[in-house]
Design a protein around this motif. Structure first.
Motif, short mmCIF file in Angstrom:
data_model
loop_
_atom_site.label_atom_id
_atom_site.label_comp_id
_atom_site.label_asym_id
_atom_site.label_seq_id
_atom_site.Cartn_x
_atom_site.Cartn_y
_atom_site.Cartn_z
N GLY A 1 18.96 1.99 -31.49
CA GLY A 1 19.77 2.60 -32.54
C GLY A 1 19.74 4.12 -32.58
O GLY A 1 20.35 4.72 -33.46
N ASP A 2 19.05 4.76 -31.64
CA ASP A 2 18.98 6.22 -31.60
C ASP A 2 19.62 6.70 -30.31
O ASP A 2 19.02 6.60 -29.24
CB ASP A 2 17.53 6.69 -31.69
N GLN A 3 20.85 7.22 -30.41
CA GLN A 3 21.55 7.63 -29.19
C GLN A 3 20.91 8.83 -28.51
O GLN A 3 21.19 9.11 -27.35
CB GLN A 3 23.02 7.92 -29.50
N TYR A 4 20.05 9.55 -29.24
CA TYR A 4 19.34 10.68 -28.66
C TYR A 4 17.84 10.41 -28.57
O TYR A 4 17.01 11.31 -28.69
CB TYR A 4 19.63 11.95 -29.46
N SER A 5 17.50 9.16 -28.37
CA SER A 5 16.09 8.78 -28.26
C SER A 5 15.44 9.43 -27.04
O SER A 5 16.03 9.49 -25.96
CB SER A 5 15.97 7.25 -28.13
N GLU A 6 14.23 9.88 -27.23
CA GLU A 6 13.42 10.32 -26.12
C GLU A 6 13.10 9.13 -25.22
O GLU A 6 13.01 7.99 -25.69
CB GLU A 6 12.12 10.94 -26.64
N VAL A 7 12.95 9.38 -23.94
CA VAL A 7 12.60 8.33 -22.98
C VAL A 7 11.09 8.26 -22.83
O VAL A 7 10.42 9.28 -22.67
CB VAL A 7 13.25 8.59 -21.61
N ILE A 8 10.56 7.05 -22.92
CA ILE A 8 9.14 6.81 -22.64
C ILE A 8 9.04 6.04 -21.33
O ILE A 8 9.77 5.07 -21.12
CB ILE A 8 8.48 6.00 -23.77
N GLU A 9 8.14 6.48 -20.48
CA GLU A 9 7.90 5.76 -19.22
C GLU A 9 6.50 5.15 -19.25
O GLU A 9 5.53 5.81 -19.61
CB GLU A 9 8.01 6.69 -18.02
N ILE A 10 6.41 3.88 -18.87
CA ILE A 10 5.12 3.22 -18.69
C ILE A 10 4.98 2.94 -17.20
O ILE A 10 5.85 2.29 -16.60
CB ILE A 10 5.03 1.91 -19.49
N LYS A 11 3.94 3.46 -16.59
CA LYS A 11 3.79 3.31 -15.15
C LYS A 11 2.36 2.94 -14.79
O LYS A 11 1.44 3.04 -15.61
CB LYS A 11 4.21 4.59 -14.43
N GLU A 12 2.19 2.53 -13.55
CA GLU A 12 0.88 2.14 -13.05
C GLU A 12 0.59 2.92 -11.78
O GLU A 12 1.40 2.93 -10.84
CB GLU A 12 0.85 0.64 -12.76
N VAL A 13 -0.54 3.61 -11.75
CA VAL A 13 -0.97 4.36 -10.58
C VAL A 13 -2.31 3.77 -10.14
O VAL A 13 -3.31 3.91 -10.84
CB VAL A 13 -1.12 5.86 -10.88
N GLY A 14 -2.30 3.09 -9.00
CA GLY A 14 -3.49 2.36 -8.60
C GLY A 14 -3.72 1.22 -9.57
O GLY A 14 -2.86 0.38 -9.77
N GLN B 1 19.87 9.70 -19.87
CA GLN B 1 19.44 9.85 -21.26
C GLN B 1 18.64 11.13 -21.46
O GLN B 1 18.83 11.85 -22.45
CB GLN B 1 18.60 8.64 -21.68
N MET B 2 17.73 11.44 -20.54
CA MET B 2 16.92 12.65 -20.65
C MET B 2 17.79 13.90 -20.59
O MET B 2 17.56 14.86 -21.34
CB MET B 2 15.86 12.67 -19.55
N LYS B 3 18.81 13.89 -19.74
CA LYS B 3 19.73 15.03 -19.66
C LYS B 3 20.52 15.17 -20.97
O LYS B 3 20.69 16.27 -21.49
CB LYS B 3 20.69 14.83 -18.49
N LYS B 4 20.97 14.05 -21.51
CA LYS B 4 21.73 14.04 -22.76
C LYS B 4 20.89 14.57 -23.92
O LYS B 4 21.36 15.39 -24.72
CB LYS B 4 22.18 12.60 -23.05
N VAL B 5 19.64 14.13 -23.99
CA VAL B 5 18.75 14.56 -25.07
C VAL B 5 18.45 16.05 -24.95
O VAL B 5 18.47 16.78 -25.94
CB VAL B 5 17.43 13.75 -25.05
#
Length: 207
Positions: free
Chosen positions: A38-51, A120-124
């Protein structure tokens, strides 16, 4: 006969490998990019795995995370303005949905692709640049005006009576300051419009 036995063993091993792969993929369904519902300007969160270590990343800052498989939760932090805020992520049975908990809020998030995350990140970044607030502003429904200016990397709220230092909350896209009797917040609501306290509308009169 031997060929039949070998075929059965082969197919059994194949099914086992597919089953293990599905389990592993299911355990890692939370990896990827997420935005708030519902937030068109929402920040992007990344969940990642390193090792073998999980990380939660936002605003180019990443924090190690702890994965509780039994509960289906991830505990970590997010950078919100100048602060690092503890969060708890509750995964859904739907691999494209999760709920992010802070001390005050429970927010619903959905998974997006890497390409969608880049857009999205560019838009925000374009819409939510805090420099948008710089200028002279006039209240729409009654008399009242103020100026927001920037000196160095610091924003200031300026009226005829006082000048207050301001802070930008990049997670909620809010510029705010402490007036001593309460917190004054400003949020962008149009191309040349901002809202104070989420309701009082101001329009830009000059840069």
């Amino acid at each position: 006969m031997k060929r039949t036995i070998r075929s059965k063993i082969f197919y059994a091993q194949l099914i086992l490998c597919l089953f293990v792969s599905c389990l592993k993929a299911n355990d890692r369904k939370f990896l990827g990019y997420w935005i708030m519902v519902g937030d068109q300007y929402s920040e992007v969160i990344e969940i990642k795995e390193v090792g073998s270590v999980l990380y939660v990343k936002n605003q180019d800052v990443e924090f190690p995370a702890e994965w509780d498989k039994a509960r289906g939760t991830i505990s970590s932090k997010l950078r919100i303005g100048p602060d690092n805020i503890p969060i708890l992520i509750q995964l859904s049975e739907d691999p494209y949905k999760m709920t992010l908990h802070t001390e005050q809020y429970a927010l619903n998030w959905v998974k997006i692709s890497r390409n969608e995350a880049t857009k999205q990140m560019k838009k925000v970044n374009q819409y939510c640049n805090p420099d948008f607030f710089i200028g002279h502003w006039q209240r729409v429904d009654m008399e009242g005006s103020h100026q927001i200016k920037k000196e160095g990397g610091t924003y200031y709220y300026v009226t005829n009576q006082y000048t207050k230092k301001m802070t930008y909350n990049a997670f909620n896209h809010i510029l705010y300051c402490d007036l001593g009797v309460g917190i004054l917040t400003f949020q962008r609501s149009g191309n040349n419009e901002i809202k104070a306290f989420g309701r009082n509308i101001y329009r830009r009169v000059s840069p």
